[in-house]
Design a protein around this motif. Structure first.
Motif, mmCIF file in Angstrom:
data_model
loop_
_atom_site.group_PDB
_atom_site.id
_atom_site.type_symbol
_atom_site.label_atom_id
_atom_site.label_comp_id
_atom_site.label_asym_id
_atom_site.label_seq_id
_atom_site.Cartn_x
_atom_site.Cartn_y
_atom_site.Cartn_z
ATOM 1 N N LEU A 335 0.840 -1.195 0.000
ATOM 2 C CA LEU A 335 0.000 0.000 0.000
ATOM 3 C C LEU A 335 0.878 1.248 0.000
ATOM 4 O O LEU A 335 1.704 1.433 0.893
ATOM 5 C CB LEU A 335 -0.900 -0.036 1.238
ATOM 6 C CG LEU A 335 -1.805 1.146 1.550
ATOM 7 C CD1 LEU A 335 -2.659 1.519 0.360
ATOM 8 C CD2 LEU A 335 -2.693 0.814 2.746
ATOM 9 N N MET A 336 0.714 2.094 -1.031
ATOM 10 C CA MET A 336 1.527 3.306 -1.172
ATOM 11 C C MET A 336 0.601 4.508 -1.311
ATOM 12 O O MET A 336 -0.328 4.497 -2.127
ATOM 13 C CB MET A 336 2.444 3.183 -2.400
ATOM 14 C CG MET A 336 3.400 2.008 -2.318
ATOM 15 S SD MET A 336 4.441 1.810 -3.792
ATOM 16 C CE MET A 336 3.240 1.130 -4.963
ATOM 17 N N GLY A 380 12.512 4.646 -5.670
ATOM 18 C CA GLY A 380 11.945 4.125 -4.435
ATOM 19 C C GLY A 380 10.681 3.324 -4.670
ATOM 20 O O GLY A 380 10.459 2.276 -4.038
ATOM 21 N N TRP A 381 9.842 3.798 -5.581
ATOM 22 C CA TRP A 381 8.576 3.128 -5.914
ATOM 23 C C TRP A 381 8.847 1.773 -6.548
ATOM 24 O O TRP A 381 8.273 0.751 -6.148
ATOM 25 C CB TRP A 381 7.791 4.043 -6.857
ATOM 26 C CG TRP A 381 6.369 3.718 -7.137
ATOM 27 C CD1 TRP A 381 5.266 4.150 -6.451
ATOM 28 C CD2 TRP A 381 5.869 2.937 -8.238
ATOM 29 N NE1 TRP A 381 4.127 3.697 -7.054
ATOM 30 C CE2 TRP A 381 4.461 2.952 -8.143
ATOM 31 C CE3 TRP A 381 6.472 2.254 -9.289
ATOM 32 C CZ2 TRP A 381 3.651 2.288 -9.052
ATOM 33 C CZ3 TRP A 381 5.667 1.578 -10.198
ATOM 34 C CH2 TRP A 381 4.271 1.601 -10.081
ATOM 35 N N GLN A 383 11.580 0.001 -6.360
ATOM 36 C CA GLN A 383 12.251 -0.869 -5.398
ATOM 37 C C GLN A 383 11.251 -1.496 -4.431
ATOM 38 O O GLN A 383 11.354 -2.678 -4.087
ATOM 39 C CB GLN A 383 13.312 -0.088 -4.628
ATOM 40 C CG GLN A 383 14.142 -0.942 -3.688
ATOM 41 C CD GLN A 383 15.192 -0.120 -2.957
ATOM 42 O OE1 GLN A 383 14.875 0.897 -2.330
ATOM 43 N NE2 GLN A 383 16.449 -0.548 -3.041
ATOM 44 N N ALA A 384 10.286 -0.705 -3.990
ATOM 45 C CA ALA A 384 9.277 -1.226 -3.063
ATOM 46 C C ALA A 384 8.504 -2.382 -3.701
ATOM 47 O O ALA A 384 8.264 -3.419 -3.055
ATOM 48 C CB ALA A 384 8.319 -0.108 -2.654
ATOM 49 N N ILE A 385 8.125 -2.230 -4.964
ATOM 50 C CA ILE A 385 7.392 -3.292 -5.653
ATOM 51 C C ILE A 385 8.282 -4.510 -5.868
ATOM 52 O O ILE A 385 7.864 -5.654 -5.652
ATOM 53 C CB ILE A 385 6.829 -2.777 -6.993
ATOM 54 C CG1 ILE A 385 5.718 -1.747 -6.733
ATOM 55 C CG2 ILE A 385 6.288 -3.934 -7.840
ATOM 56 C CD1 ILE A 385 5.136 -1.126 -7.983
ATOM 57 N N THR A 386 9.521 -4.287 -6.279
ATOM 58 C CA THR A 386 10.450 -5.389 -6.530
ATOM 59 C C THR A 386 10.664 -6.234 -5.277
ATOM 60 O O THR A 386 10.593 -7.471 -5.323
ATOM 61 C CB THR A 386 11.798 -4.845 -7.037
ATOM 62 O OG1 THR A 386 11.595 -4.122 -8.259
ATOM 63 C CG2 THR A 386 12.784 -5.975 -7.279
ATOM 64 N N ILE A 387 10.915 -5.578 -4.153
ATOM 65 C CA ILE A 387 11.149 -6.298 -2.888
ATOM 66 C C ILE A 387 9.887 -7.031 -2.459
ATOM 67 O O ILE A 387 9.937 -8.206 -2.047
ATOM 68 C CB ILE A 387 11.621 -5.321 -1.800
ATOM 69 C CG1 ILE A 387 13.012 -4.773 -2.145
ATOM 70 C CG2 ILE A 387 11.635 -5.992 -0.431
ATOM 71 C CD1 ILE A 387 13.482 -3.664 -1.220
ATOM 72 N N TRP A 388 8.752 -6.360 -2.554
ATOM 73 C CA TRP A 388 7.487 -6.976 -2.134
ATOM 74 C C TRP A 388 7.161 -8.197 -2.997
ATOM 75 O O TRP A 388 6.737 -9.235 -2.479
ATOM 76 C CB TRP A 388 6.372 -5.937 -2.202
ATOM 77 C CG TRP A 388 5.036 -6.436 -1.753
ATOM 78 C CD1 TRP A 388 4.557 -6.496 -0.475
ATOM 79 C CD2 TRP A 388 3.978 -6.926 -2.600
ATOM 80 N NE1 TRP A 388 3.278 -6.993 -0.469
ATOM 81 C CE2 TRP A 388 2.895 -7.263 -1.756
ATOM 82 C CE3 TRP A 388 3.847 -7.107 -3.971
ATOM 83 C CZ2 TRP A 388 1.704 -7.783 -2.237
ATOM 84 C CZ3 TRP A 388 2.652 -7.626 -4.470
ATOM 85 C CH2 TRP A 388 1.599 -7.962 -3.605
ATOM 86 N N LEU A 389 7.367 -8.103 -4.305
ATOM 87 C CA LEU A 389 7.100 -9.233 -5.187
ATOM 88 C C LEU A 389 8.010 -10.412 -4.869
ATOM 89 O O LEU A 389 7.589 -11.571 -4.892
ATOM 90 C CB LEU A 389 7.286 -8.830 -6.652
ATOM 91 C CG LEU A 389 6.209 -7.934 -7.263
ATOM 92 C CD1 LEU A 389 6.603 -7.511 -8.669
ATOM 93 C CD2 LEU A 389 4.850 -8.634 -7.276
ATOM 94 N N ALA A 390 9.252 -10.124 -4.561
ATOM 95 C CA ALA A 390 10.200 -11.193 -4.223
ATOM 96 C C ALA A 390 9.747 -11.947 -2.983
ATOM 97 O O ALA A 390 9.971 -13.156 -2.852
ATOM 98 C CB ALA A 390 11.592 -10.606 -4.024
#
Length: 410
Positions: A335-336, A380-381, A383-390
């Motif tokens: 959630l952003m 930043g946006w 990166q947040a999605i990339t980490i969350w998907l991982a």
């Protein structure tokens, strides 16, 4: 006088039903500001075909690649933005801020897609950045998603090596699927196929019978149809991403779809979590008493309200309130939201994150405005999605119980 044709009976029946509705409206609307509540209700659910140019252009220097605009909350944001001008007759892409004063801002012109920017007087900024998949330089397919309202156009951007992981992108109110193109590259880099959909009454998909938004209460059916389309095309794990009102649509989908077992997670950008928050916020912007916003929602939630709004079905706002319904959510959520959103207040997002820290990863922004988080802080946006998907896909259901949510404070 007696009417032997039967039309008199029909007329009397219509007047009786209308009389009941008007009486009910008088009780509600009288307490809520009368006509103002009815007008606000109609405005909330009526699609708009054109948006106003709200930024004055002071000067354009095409050889130097610079444009000077009136300083507004949106025009002074850092980042890259779309710029429509001359009543949508033209479109340009604006970049970094070169100079800033209290009244004017000079930005870099990255490109002019079409139109006479040098002769333009006014325009408006937006977060689209891309007008179509062709701007991304990625292979794509124009497809049609069969829905109960008719075939809805969508863009399908395949993963480089498709493995059954898909993301379905759902745009917000008053815009179209171009809004969601910004997310296609980061999802593709993570191995996802992207389906960017349209839905009823958005200007691309077919209209519903009444031509009115249902604020998620009906549009979710078109996303449900997109899930079925994706499954037919090989999707096994699906992430839903919703922007603004698209967030409300996505939340309805994950709780109402017969195919929700295929959904592994949800990403929300500047979402509507509770429409009551949004109505009160916009009422305040217009200088209206809080009871007017409450009255507008009452009109929209009553069957007789269709007399004023044109709706054929009332909206169930209790069903759309995911602060109250937070306990019903089961999937991981990224959630952003920005605290200076200016259109959809972040209060609902913060409340949801506070209620469900076990599943909600909350990334707050302080200065990014509405659905412009990617534009303001792309790195930043992404990166947040990339980490969350991982962490989430493709094993979301098995990893969920042990995965801590992150609720950050700005």
């Amino acid at each position: 006088m007696r009417d032997g044709t039967g039309s008199g009976r029909h007329a009397r029946r219509f007047l009786a039903v209308t009389g009941i509705a008007v009486t009910g409206a008088a009780v509600v609307l009288g307490a809520a500001g009368g006509v103002l509540a009815a007008v606000m209700a109609r405005r909330i659910v009526t699609p708009t075909s054109k948006r106003a140019d709200d930024v004055r252009i002071h000067s354009v220097d095409l050889p130097a690649g610079m444009i000077t605009l009136q300083s507004t909350a949106d025009s002074i944001l850092q980042g890259d933005y779309s710029f429509w001008f001359s009543g949508d007759a033209g479109h340009a892409h604006l970049g970094e801020i070169l100079r800033l004063t209290p009244t004017k801002v000079t930005r870099r012109i990255l490109r002019v897609d079409h139109g006479d920017l040098a002769g333009a007087e006014r325009g408006r900024l937006g977060g689209y950045s891309y007008l179509g998949p062709w701007d991304l330089g990625l292979a794509f397919e124009d497809v049609l998603v069969p829905t109960t309202a008719g075939d809805a156009p969508a863009w399908l951007i395949p993963a480089e090596e498709p493995d059954g992981r898909w993301v379905i992108q759902v745009h917000g109110r008053g815009v179209q699927r171009q809004e969601t193109l910004r997310a296609a590259p980061v999802f593709r880099d993570a191995g996802f196929t992207s389906l960017l959909v349209s839905y009823r009454n958005d200007g691309e998909a077919p209209q519903s019978g009444d031509g009115r938004y249902a604020l998620g209460d009906a549009e979710w059916q078109d996303v449900d149809a997109a899930i079925a389309f994706a499954v037919h095309r090989g999707a096994s794990e699906i992430v839903l991403m919703g922007w603004s009102m698209g967030g409300a649509i996505v939340l309805q989908t994950v709780t109402r779809s017969a195919l929700r077992d295929r959904i592994v997670g949800v990403v929300l950008d500047s979402p509507v979590i509770d429409w009551a928050d949004v109505a009160r916020f916009h009422g305040g912007l217009l200088g209206l008493p809080a009871v007017v916003a409450s009255g507008a929602l009452e009109v929209l939630g009553r069957r007789w309200g269709g007399i004023f709004t044109g709706q054929t079905e009332p909206i169930d706002f209790g069903r759309l309130d995911f602060v109250t319904r937070a306990a019903e959510l089961e999937l991981p959520v990224l959630l952003m939201h920005s605290d200076d959103d200016g259109f959809v207040p972040a209060t609902g997002s913060r409340a949801l994150a506070g209620c469900r820290p076990d599943i909600v990863t909350f990334l707050p922004f302080a200065v990014a405005r509405h659905t412009k988080l990617w534009n303001y802080d792309r790195e930043g946006w992404n990166q947040a999605i990339t980490i969350w998907l991982a962490e989430t896909a493709p094993t979301a259901r098995t990893s969920l119980p042990g995965r801590p949510g992150v609720v950050a404070a700005s």
